[in-house]
Design a protein around this motif. Structure first.
Motif, PDB file in Angstrom:
ATOM      1  N   VAL A   1     -10.867  27.629  11.623  1.00 51.43           N
ATOM      2  CA  VAL A   1     -10.226  26.319  11.597  1.00 51.43           C
ATOM      3  C   VAL A   1      -9.332  26.270  10.358  1.00 51.43           C
ATOM      4  O   VAL A   1      -9.765  26.576   9.255  1.00 51.43           O
ATOM      5  CB  VAL A   1     -11.268  25.197  11.552  1.00 51.43           C
ATOM      6  CG1 VAL A   1     -10.585  23.849  11.417  1.00 51.43           C
ATOM      7  CG2 VAL A   1     -12.135  25.245  12.800  1.00 51.43           C
ATOM      8  N   THR A   2      -8.070  25.918  10.531  1.00 52.63           N
ATOM      9  CA  THR A   2      -7.120  25.904   9.428  1.00 52.63           C
ATOM     10  C   THR A   2      -6.176  24.728   9.574  1.00 52.63           C
ATOM     11  O   THR A   2      -5.934  24.250  10.678  1.00 52.63           O
ATOM     12  CB  THR A   2      -6.307  27.214   9.376  1.00 52.63           C
ATOM     13  OG1 THR A   2      -5.333  27.111   8.338  1.00 52.63           O
ATOM     14  CG2 THR A   2      -5.599  27.479  10.693  1.00 52.63           C
ATOM     15  N   ASP A   3      -5.657  24.284   8.444  1.00 52.42           N
ATOM     16  CA  ASP A   3      -4.668  23.219   8.464  1.00 52.42           C
ATOM     17  C   ASP A   3      -3.251  23.767   8.543  1.00 52.42           C
ATOM     18  O   ASP A   3      -2.286  22.999   8.522  1.00 52.42           O
ATOM     19  CB  ASP A   3      -4.801  22.335   7.228  1.00 52.42           C
ATOM     20  CG  ASP A   3      -5.935  21.339   7.363  1.00 52.42           C
ATOM     21  OD1 ASP A   3      -6.297  21.013   8.499  1.00 52.42           O
ATOM     22  OD2 ASP A   3      -6.469  20.913   6.327  1.00 52.42           O
ATOM     23  N   THR A   4      -3.099  25.096   8.614  1.00 47.86           N
ATOM     24  CA  THR A   4      -1.772  25.693   8.631  1.00 47.86           C
ATOM     25  C   THR A   4      -1.292  25.943  10.053  1.00 47.86           C
ATOM     26  O   THR A   4      -1.996  26.542  10.870  1.00 47.86           O
ATOM     27  CB  THR A   4      -1.761  27.030   7.866  1.00 47.86           C
ATOM     28  OG1 THR A   4      -2.064  26.786   6.488  1.00 47.86           O
ATOM     29  CG2 THR A   4      -0.401  27.708   7.964  1.00 47.86           C
ATOM     30  N   ALA A   5      -0.078  25.486  10.329  1.00 46.77           N
ATOM     31  CA  ALA A   5       0.627  25.857  11.552  1.00 46.77           C
ATOM     32  C   ALA A   5       1.841  26.680  11.156  1.00 46.77           C
ATOM     33  O   ALA A   5       2.566  26.327  10.224  1.00 46.77           O
ATOM     34  CB  ALA A   5       1.064  24.627  12.339  1.00 46.77           C
ATOM     35  N   VAL A   6       2.047  27.780  11.853  1.00 50.91           N
ATOM     36  CA  VAL A   6       3.239  28.606  11.665  1.00 50.91           C
ATOM     37  C   VAL A   6       4.182  28.328  12.824  1.00 50.91           C
ATOM     38  O   VAL A   6       3.798  28.429  13.991  1.00 50.91           O
ATOM     39  CB  VAL A   6       2.884  30.103  11.610  1.00 50.91           C
ATOM     40  CG1 VAL A   6       4.146  30.963  11.667  1.00 50.91           C
ATOM     41  CG2 VAL A   6       2.092  30.413  10.350  1.00 50.91           C
ATOM     42  N   VAL A   7       5.413  27.965  12.519  1.00 50.41           N
ATOM     43  CA  VAL A   7       6.438  27.763  13.537  1.00 50.41           C
ATOM     44  C   VAL A   7       7.344  28.985  13.514  1.00 50.41           C
ATOM     45  O   VAL A   7       7.956  29.310  12.491  1.00 50.41           O
ATOM     46  CB  VAL A   7       7.245  26.479  13.280  1.00 50.41           C
ATOM     47  CG1 VAL A   7       8.306  26.290  14.360  1.00 50.41           C
ATOM     48  CG2 VAL A   7       6.313  25.275  13.234  1.00 50.41           C
ATOM     49  N   LEU A   8       7.405  29.682  14.651  1.00 53.58           N
ATOM     50  CA  LEU A   8       8.079  30.975  14.750  1.00 53.58           C
ATOM     51  C   LEU A   8       9.426  30.806  15.449  1.00 53.58           C
ATOM     52  O   LEU A   8       9.494  30.308  16.575  1.00 53.58           O
ATOM     53  CB  LEU A   8       7.185  31.948  15.518  1.00 53.58           C
ATOM     54  CG  LEU A   8       7.540  33.429  15.540  1.00 53.58           C
ATOM     55  CD1 LEU A   8       6.314  34.244  15.971  1.00 53.58           C
ATOM     56  CD2 LEU A   8       8.698  33.756  16.471  1.00 53.58           C
TER      57      LEU A   8
ATOM     58  N   ALA B   1       4.289  26.210   7.922  1.00 52.13           N
ATOM     59  CA  ALA B   1       5.150  27.278   7.423  1.00 52.13           C
ATOM     60  C   ALA B   1       6.081  27.717   8.548  1.00 52.13           C
ATOM     61  O   ALA B   1       5.707  27.702   9.724  1.00 52.13           O
ATOM     62  CB  ALA B   1       4.306  28.465   6.945  1.00 52.13           C
ATOM     63  N   THR B   2       7.294  28.112   8.203  1.00 53.77           N
ATOM     64  CA  THR B   2       8.230  28.621   9.195  1.00 53.77           C
ATOM     65  C   THR B   2       8.505  30.095   8.940  1.00 53.77           C
ATOM     66  O   THR B   2       8.565  30.544   7.788  1.00 53.77           O
ATOM     67  CB  THR B   2       9.555  27.845   9.175  1.00 53.77           C
ATOM     68  OG1 THR B   2      10.107  27.852   7.856  1.00 53.77           O
ATOM     69  CG2 THR B   2       9.351  26.404   9.629  1.00 53.77           C
TER      70      THR B   2
END
Length: 271
Positions: A49-56, A124-125
């Protein structure tokens, strides 16, 4: 820029989504600020479980369903990130016409906004090639919307024609016959209109990104952009920028191996 076709998925009101959806893969159509419909996929973290989303953000002629894009998304999910992928305008099932890095900033903005609406506190992107130029300009133009930025195989400046692959790409983009090849051979619909005005270049955008952490990744066998491009970007970023020059690597997402994607995923999650 005009919108030529509608996306093939149900359009959602992203403001109605809550963090409960972070546990479920989703495929939706987003709408950009200029009205273009963009196909997007959400893949929850596979590791924790993480609060980070990576937008690719993919490269020119890519799309959300291309194998290299899906491989990168899986790799980042395995490192603890939830991942949003999408097809730029004119690509895949998205509407509109490709402007080859100009109005694509609006497509990325819609995807970042969706990641936030899904409840992720940290976004993060990461962009590859054309997508790399887009994540740099987005972070500069929309300050405070992302927490880390990585550009892989990105150009430093516009109109570069110093390599044979880039001369071919300019033919595809600027000539009527080339745009037909783009549409039917590369499945990419390209706007015939020239940039007006010319957008901020990547190397001009980079100084505006700080203090957000910035990573520049480039292969020493990149056939499109030689090493002066990543070095110029890193120099423009100053102390806020980190540079990885990858031995033996070619260009963009197709050339990123499992080891690099794992390291990149760790950087994006830990930033």
């Amino acid at each position: 820029m005009s919108s030529e076709a509608e996306g093939r998925f149900h359009i959602v009101d992203v403001s109605s989504l809550t963090s409960v959806h972070r546990r479920m893969p989703r495929r939706v159509t987003l709408r950009t600020d200029d009205g273009v419909r963009i196909e997007a996929v959400y893949e929850p973290s596979r590791a924790s479980v993480t609060d980070t989303a990576v937008v690719l953000a993919h490269g020119f002629t890519g799309s959300v369903d291309r194998p290299a894009v899906r491989r990168a998304a899986r790799a980042f999910a395995e490192r603890g990130a939830s991942v949003v992928t999408f097809s730029f305008r004119g690509h895949g099932g998205s509407g509109g016409l490709s402007t080859v890095g100009d109005r694509e900033v609006l497509d990325l903005s819609a995807a970042v906004r969706w990641a936030r609406e899904l409840g992720h506190a940290r976004v993060a992107t990461v962009g590859f090639s054309m997508g790399g130029s887009v994540v740099l300009r987005h972070a500069a133009l929309e300050a405070g919307t992302v927490d880390a930025v990585a550009a892989v195989s990105a150009p430093a400046r516009w109109y570069y024609r110093g390599t044979a692959p880039m001369r071919r790409l300019h033919w595809v983009v600027t000539r009527p016959g080339g745009r037909l090849v783009g549409r039917y051979g590369l499945r990419t619909r390209i706007d015939r209109r020239a940039w007006d005005p010319v957008p901020l270049s990547p190397v001009e955008a980079v100084p505006l990104i700080a203090p957000v952490p910035l990573l520049i990744v480039h292969g020493d066998r990149d056939a499109y952009f030689p090493l002066d491009h990543p070095r110029s970007l890193a120099a423009a970023g100053g102390d806020a920028a980190e540079l990885w020059l990858e031995p033996g690597m070619g260009h963009a997402e197709n050339a990123a191996d499992a080891e690099l994607l794992a390291r990149l995923g760790d950087w994006l999650v830990g930033g």
